[in-house]
Scaffold this active site. Sequence first.
Site, PDB file in Angstrom:
ATOM      1  N   HIS A   1       4.131  82.764   8.441  1.00  0.00           N
ATOM      2  CA  HIS A   1       4.914  83.399   7.383  1.00  0.00           C
ATOM      3  C   HIS A   1       4.446  84.843   7.233  1.00  0.00           C
ATOM      4  O   HIS A   1       3.230  85.102   7.205  1.00  0.00           O
ATOM      5  CB  HIS A   1       4.740  82.670   6.044  1.00  0.00           C
TER       6      HIS A   1
ATOM      7  N   ASP B   1      -8.556  91.458  11.732  1.00  0.00           N
ATOM      8  CA  ASP B   1      -8.652  91.543  13.187  1.00  0.00           C
ATOM      9  C   ASP B   1      -8.662  90.127  13.757  1.00  0.00           C
ATOM     10  O   ASP B   1      -7.945  89.272  13.226  1.00  0.00           O
ATOM     11  CB  ASP B   1      -9.864  92.379  13.607  1.00  0.00           C
TER      12      ASP B   1
END
Length: 444
Positions: free
Chosen positions: A292, A217
């Site tokens: 990435h 989160d």
Amino acid sequence: MRASSITFSAVALLPAVLGQLSGSVGPLTTTTSKAAKTCDVTKYGAKADKTTDLGPPLQSAWAACASGGTVVIPTGDYAMSTWVTLKNGKKVAIQLDGVIYRTGTANGNMIMVRDTSDFEMFSSTGKGAIQGLGYEFHKNDVRSNTPRLLRFYKVTDFSLHDISLVDAPLFHFVLDTCTNGEVYNMAVQGGDWGGLDGIDVWSNNIWIHDVMVSNKDECVTVKSPSKNILIENIYCNWSGGCAIGSLGLNTAISSIHYRNIYTWKSNQMMMIKDNGGSGYVEDVVFENFIGHSNAYAANIDQYWSSMSSLGSTGAQLSNITYKNWKGTQADGSSRGYLKAVCSNSKPCTDITLTDIAMWTETGSKMVNQCQSGYGTGSCLKKGTSTVSYAVTKVTETAAPTGYSAASMPNNLKTGWNRSSSIPIPTIPTSYFPGATPIKKVAGM
Ligand SMILES: *[C@@H]1O[C@H](CO)[C@@H](O)[C@H](O)[C@H]1NC(C)=O
Ligand SMILES: *[C@@H]1O[C@H](CO)[C@@H](O)[C@H](O)[C@H]1NC(C)=O
Ligand SMILES: *[C@@H]1O[C@H](CO)[C@@H](O)[C@H](O)[C@H]1NC(C)=O
């Protein structure tokens, strides 16, 4: 930019370091001067036996040192079954060299520091930690009404550094209505599950730097009201990613600068999330981002489906710059580097994308989408109109030059299983490719 009085006190910071801070941050007196008086919790009944409750001894040690001194939690393993509120301190430090294991189950904050000034919480060895053992709840799918680890409320002129916060049953660290603070050299390692926020801040004049977060989160997220926040050298090491929001009614967020943010296997590199809120988010810079394998990169969603609409227009987003973003995304054909879904009632204005070079890890195109957003870059409409428009898409079919970007050497391979205990990490010595921590890491 809204008028603000810029005052530079005692510590002179170079403008380049200052970023969007409004003045100096951190405690007003030195660690050494606070150590002139020490209140060792073991002198107040604490035992490093992983059984005796640290709560009452910590509360007593605080009472003895709150008007000047250092509360010491020495190396060793402590159990904590009752929570403490440490308040009205001045010129006080907490030196956490031991590890605090949560054994109680009440909700609230294990440690809440409030109404305190000239404050420092740190580990002198870099080995101090709060181990929340959240997996004991999470393995049974329980998360609501469980303990949070650490919260600062109305704390001014302070720092928190060189401590690990691990496996929070709920949130790890919240900065609520604080002023002139510095948070650095922190490792936050939580379960691979939503709702287990890393660092949430709504405060004024705060510098957060050199922080690693693993969870699913919020990585380091700004909420309202906030002003003059500088966040840099952040490593979202398998996380949800950083965000501003979610935005409520009467949002007031301005002068926020994120830079050197490395994001790996997260939901997004930066999200602004809203659904029928109001107020404003303005004068924001997102600079030097590397990502990435993330789902989204730059994501503005003012109809965010994970929150129910608050019924207003959506906050006015303006003067938001994305600068120098590099790397690759999981699947650019379904989610390009830009998804800007702005409010049709309050179209975003002055959104600028410059020097963005991102490509996809699967397929061979990037599809960006914009709605009611104005500014410069990709599908954003040029100009200063405030007329709403429907979703428009722009497809890029060639990899941009210079998109390739370094990876951190030891990315978390898979999120921390929320059914098993999560280890206490060591404080990292780098949080962004090629960058070393701005301040010395304790114990190194
Ligand atoms: C836009 O935001 C930047 C960064 O906070 C600030 O320096 C600049 O003055 C703002 N521009 C306007 C027109 O307010
Ligand atoms: C990222 O997480 C992995 C797995 O825990 C760890 O080995 C690596 O050191 C972390 N990176 C940093 C910089 O802390
Ligand atoms: C998580 O751990 C539990 C218990 O050790 C195991 O049964 C489960 O397969 C693990 N899940 C994953 C995704 O590794």
